[in-house]
Design a protein around this motif. Sequence first.
Motif, PDB file in Angstrom:
ATOM      1  N   ALA A  29      29.555 -30.750   8.464  1.00  0.00           N
ATOM      2  CA  ALA A  29      30.169 -29.808   7.525  1.00  0.00           C
ATOM      3  C   ALA A  29      29.871 -28.355   7.867  1.00  0.00           C
ATOM      4  O   ALA A  29      30.610 -27.457   7.470  1.00  0.00           O
ATOM      5  CB  ALA A  29      29.685 -30.112   6.112  1.00  0.00           C
ATOM      6  N   TRP A  30      28.783 -28.111   8.602  1.00  0.00           N
ATOM      7  CA  TRP A  30      28.389 -26.744   8.906  1.00  0.00           C
ATOM      8  C   TRP A  30      28.942 -26.243  10.238  1.00  0.00           C
ATOM      9  O   TRP A  30      28.409 -25.312  10.824  1.00  0.00           O
ATOM     10  CB  TRP A  30      26.863 -26.635   8.889  1.00  0.00           C
ATOM     11  N   TYR A  31      29.995 -26.882  10.688  1.00  0.00           N
ATOM     12  CA  TYR A  31      30.644 -26.434  11.920  1.00  0.00           C
ATOM     13  C   TYR A  31      32.094 -26.064  11.634  1.00  0.00           C
ATOM     14  O   TYR A  31      32.793 -26.771  10.909  1.00  0.00           O
ATOM     15  CB  TYR A  31      30.612 -27.530  12.985  1.00  0.00           C
ATOM     16  N   ALA A  32      32.521 -24.933  12.204  1.00  0.00           N
ATOM     17  CA  ALA A  32      33.935 -24.559  12.196  1.00  0.00           C
ATOM     18  C   ALA A  32      34.395 -24.660  13.644  1.00  0.00           C
ATOM     19  O   ALA A  32      34.198 -23.738  14.426  1.00  0.00           O
ATOM     20  CB  ALA A  32      34.121 -23.138  11.664  1.00  0.00           C
ATOM     21  N   GLY A  33      34.968 -25.798  13.993  1.00  0.00           N
ATOM     22  CA  GLY A  33      35.242 -26.056  15.402  1.00  0.00           C
ATOM     23  C   GLY A  33      33.935 -26.130  16.152  1.00  0.00           C
ATOM     24  O   GLY A  33      33.026 -26.889  15.781  1.00  0.00           O
ATOM     25  N   TYR A  34      33.781 -25.306  17.172  1.00  0.00           N
ATOM     26  CA  TYR A  34      32.534 -25.266  17.927  1.00  0.00           C
ATOM     27  C   TYR A  34      31.518 -24.270  17.366  1.00  0.00           C
ATOM     28  O   TYR A  34      30.406 -24.165  17.889  1.00  0.00           O
ATOM     29  CB  TYR A  34      32.818 -24.891  19.387  1.00  0.00           C
ATOM     30  N   VAL A  35      31.862 -23.532  16.326  1.00  0.00           N
ATOM     31  CA  VAL A  35      30.952 -22.525  15.778  1.00  0.00           C
ATOM     32  C   VAL A  35      29.959 -23.176  14.816  1.00  0.00           C
ATOM     33  O   VAL A  35      30.347 -23.783  13.820  1.00  0.00           O
ATOM     34  CB  VAL A  35      31.730 -21.403  15.058  1.00  0.00           C
ATOM     35  N   ASP A  36      28.671 -23.054  15.119  1.00  0.00           N
ATOM     36  CA  ASP A  36      27.593 -23.568  14.270  1.00  0.00           C
ATOM     37  C   ASP A  36      27.321 -22.527  13.189  1.00  0.00           C
ATOM     38  O   ASP A  36      26.703 -21.487  13.448  1.00  0.00           O
ATOM     39  CB  ASP A  36      26.345 -23.811  15.130  1.00  0.00           C
ATOM     40  N   LEU A  37      27.780 -22.780  11.965  1.00  0.00           N
ATOM     41  CA  LEU A  37      27.739 -21.767  10.911  1.00  0.00           C
ATOM     42  C   LEU A  37      26.317 -21.474  10.438  1.00  0.00           C
ATOM     43  O   LEU A  37      25.988 -20.327  10.119  1.00  0.00           O
ATOM     44  CB  LEU A  37      28.602 -22.219   9.725  1.00  0.00           C
ATOM     45  N   ARG A  38      25.455 -22.497  10.372  1.00  0.00           N
ATOM     46  CA  ARG A  38      24.070 -22.253   9.950  1.00  0.00           C
ATOM     47  C   ARG A  38      23.337 -21.392  10.975  1.00  0.00           C
ATOM     48  O   ARG A  38      22.624 -20.452  10.617  1.00  0.00           O
ATOM     49  CB  ARG A  38      23.344 -23.577   9.738  1.00  0.00           C
ATOM     50  N   ALA A  39      23.494 -21.741  12.242  1.00  0.00           N
ATOM     51  CA  ALA A  39      22.868 -20.933  13.291  1.00  0.00           C
ATOM     52  C   ALA A  39      23.419 -19.511  13.271  1.00  0.00           C
ATOM     53  O   ALA A  39      22.679 -18.539  13.436  1.00  0.00           O
ATOM     54  CB  ALA A  39      23.105 -21.574  14.655  1.00  0.00           C
ATOM     55  N   LEU A  40      24.721 -19.385  13.029  1.00  0.00           N
ATOM     56  CA  LEU A  40      25.365 -18.071  12.992  1.00  0.00           C
ATOM     57  C   LEU A  40      24.767 -17.205  11.884  1.00  0.00           C
ATOM     58  O   LEU A  40      24.485 -16.020  12.091  1.00  0.00           O
ATOM     59  CB  LEU A  40      26.869 -18.228  12.788  1.00  0.00           C
ATOM     60  N   LEU A  41      24.548 -17.779  10.693  1.00  0.00           N
ATOM     61  CA  LEU A  41      23.996 -17.027   9.570  1.00  0.00           C
ATOM     62  C   LEU A  41      22.588 -16.515   9.886  1.00  0.00           C
ATOM     63  O   LEU A  41      22.274 -15.336   9.653  1.00  0.00           O
ATOM     64  CB  LEU A  41      23.971 -17.906   8.319  1.00  0.00           C
ATOM     65  N   VAL A  42      21.750 -17.396  10.417  1.00  0.00           N
ATOM     66  CA  VAL A  42      20.368 -17.001  10.749  1.00  0.00           C
ATOM     67  C   VAL A  42      20.363 -15.944  11.849  1.00  0.00           C
ATOM     68  O   VAL A  42      19.620 -14.954  11.791  1.00  0.00           O
ATOM     69  CB  VAL A  42      19.542 -18.234  11.174  1.00  0.00           C
ATOM     70  N   LEU A  43      21.202 -16.140  12.862  1.00  0.00           N
ATOM     71  CA  LEU A  43      21.294 -15.166  13.957  1.00  0.00           C
ATOM     72  C   LEU A  43      21.769 -13.803  13.450  1.00  0.00           C
ATOM     73  O   LEU A  43      21.286 -12.759  13.905  1.00  0.00           O
ATOM     74  CB  LEU A  43      22.254 -15.687  15.024  1.00  0.00           C
ATOM     75  N   ALA A  44      22.716 -13.807  12.510  1.00  0.00           N
ATOM     76  CA  ALA A  44      23.247 -12.549  11.980  1.00  0.00           C
ATOM     77  C   ALA A  44      22.164 -11.778  11.213  1.00  0.00           C
ATOM     78  O   ALA A  44      22.068 -10.547  11.335  1.00  0.00           O
ATOM     79  CB  ALA A  44      24.442 -12.824  11.075  1.00  0.00           C
ATOM     80  N   ILE A  45      21.342 -12.490  10.442  1.00  0.00           N
ATOM     81  CA  ILE A  45      20.245 -11.832   9.714  1.00  0.00           C
ATOM     82  C   ILE A  45      19.254 -11.209  10.697  1.00  0.00           C
ATOM     83  O   ILE A  45      18.842 -10.054  10.561  1.00  0.00           O
ATOM     84  CB  ILE A  45      19.540 -12.835   8.789  1.00  0.00           C
ATOM     85  N   GLY A  46      18.872 -11.992  11.703  1.00  0.00           N
ATOM     86  CA  GLY A  46      17.960 -11.476  12.709  1.00  0.00           C
ATOM     87  C   GLY A  46      18.548 -10.300  13.467  1.00  0.00           C
ATOM     88  O   GLY A  46      17.861  -9.316  13.770  1.00  0.00           O
ATOM     89  N   SER A  47      19.837 -10.381  13.777  1.00  0.00           N
ATOM     90  CA  SER A  47      20.516  -9.312  14.499  1.00  0.00           C
ATOM     91  C   SER A  47      20.522  -8.019  13.703  1.00  0.00           C
ATOM     92  O   SER A  47      20.302  -6.933  14.256  1.00  0.00           O
ATOM     93  CB  SER A  47      21.952  -9.746  14.826  1.00  0.00           C
ATOM     94  N   TRP A  48      20.764  -8.113  12.412  1.00  0.00           N
ATOM     95  CA  TRP A  48      20.756  -6.937  11.541  1.00  0.00           C
ATOM     96  C   TRP A  48      19.389  -6.253  11.574  1.00  0.00           C
ATOM     97  O   TRP A  48      19.294  -5.026  11.706  1.00  0.00           O
ATOM     98  CB  TRP A  48      21.109  -7.348  10.122  1.00  0.00           C
ATOM     99  N   LEU A  49      18.324  -7.064  11.507  1.00  0.00           N
ATOM    100  CA  LEU A  49      16.971  -6.494  11.553  1.00  0.00           C
ATOM    101  C   LEU A  49      16.698  -5.831  12.910  1.00  0.00           C
ATOM    102  O   LEU A  49      16.132  -4.738  12.974  1.00  0.00           O
ATOM    103  CB  LEU A  49      15.935  -7.602  11.291  1.00  0.00           C
ATOM    104  N   GLY A  50      17.107  -6.504  13.991  1.00  0.00           N
ATOM    105  CA  GLY A  50      16.887  -5.949  15.326  1.00  0.00           C
ATOM    106  C   GLY A  50      17.622  -4.650  15.546  1.00  0.00           C
ATOM    107  O   GLY A  50      17.081  -3.706  16.145  1.00  0.00           O
ATOM    108  N   ILE A  51      18.854  -4.563  15.079  1.00  0.00           N
ATOM    109  CA  ILE A  51      19.647  -3.346  15.245  1.00  0.00           C
ATOM    110  C   ILE A  51      19.021  -2.191  14.469  1.00  0.00           C
ATOM    111  O   ILE A  51      18.948  -1.049  14.964  1.00  0.00           O
ATOM    112  CB  ILE A  51      21.103  -3.582  14.814  1.00  0.00           C
TER     113      ILE A  51
END
Length: 269
Positions: free
Chosen positions: A213-235
């Motif tokens: 359920a947490w995949y949109a095609g090949y996109v891993d949505l849970r991993a994407l959410l965690v990565l986006a939070i980390g990316s915001w902090l890094g930027i």
Amino acid sequence: MYSILLLCGGLAGVTTVLFGFGGGFVVVPLLYTLLISVHGPDSGIGQAAMHIAVATSTALMVFAASLATWRHHRRRTVQWYLVRPLVGYIAMGAVLGAAAAVSLSGEWVRWVFVGYLGITIMDAVLRPGFLHQASGDIRPMGHLVTATTGTFIGAVAALLGVGGSVMTVPLMRRRGASMTAATAMANPLSLPMAVSGTATYVLLSASGTAFGAWYAGYVDLRALLVLAIGSWLGIRLASIWIGRIPDRIHARVYLLLLSLVLAVMVFVH
């Protein structure tokens, strides 16, 4: 796994805002390695690990490149008159690149990734124009060169999930840009690729994948959410260094990071 992804996202944010990588050079090898380790190479997710890593990395770029572009725009480091003519061609190329990636096996995509990194590093080291101190006067491109270059950048970047930095930074560098200006332009030029590429990955793979359920095609949505939070902090953390890194050091660190990612992708199976 998610704590590692958060750290990875932070590192991706740093490399996005300072080197224009869009996060792909960090996210693709790490997420590929994590998926293989957690699910096993023979599972459905394991066999599609490279496709998932590339698609998720491309989706992350929509967020990371947008935020990094805004940061650079506020510092007035983006040369918008050079960026605008390339945007449409990069978007068109991204559709072609993402469609090609879906049709290729994960192992093929992995070795294309490795090959392109190797060529890019050798070209930057052996051919004059990248490592030297740039003049800062950027030479514009003609219409045909802009169209050809933009389409090629979009196609390769979407195919590999790495953003346009690996091509736009050396390109702008050889046309006279400083590393600060070249990496600043790489972020807005990654946006059309990220949007077009992500949409293509989702639309072309949604009916043929069943990872949960947490995949949109090949996109891993849970991993994407965690990565986006980390990316915001890094930027946020790295933005204070925009324009403050000496040009020669900036160029050498850029190549060092490419070399580290190349080593990871060669030796991780």
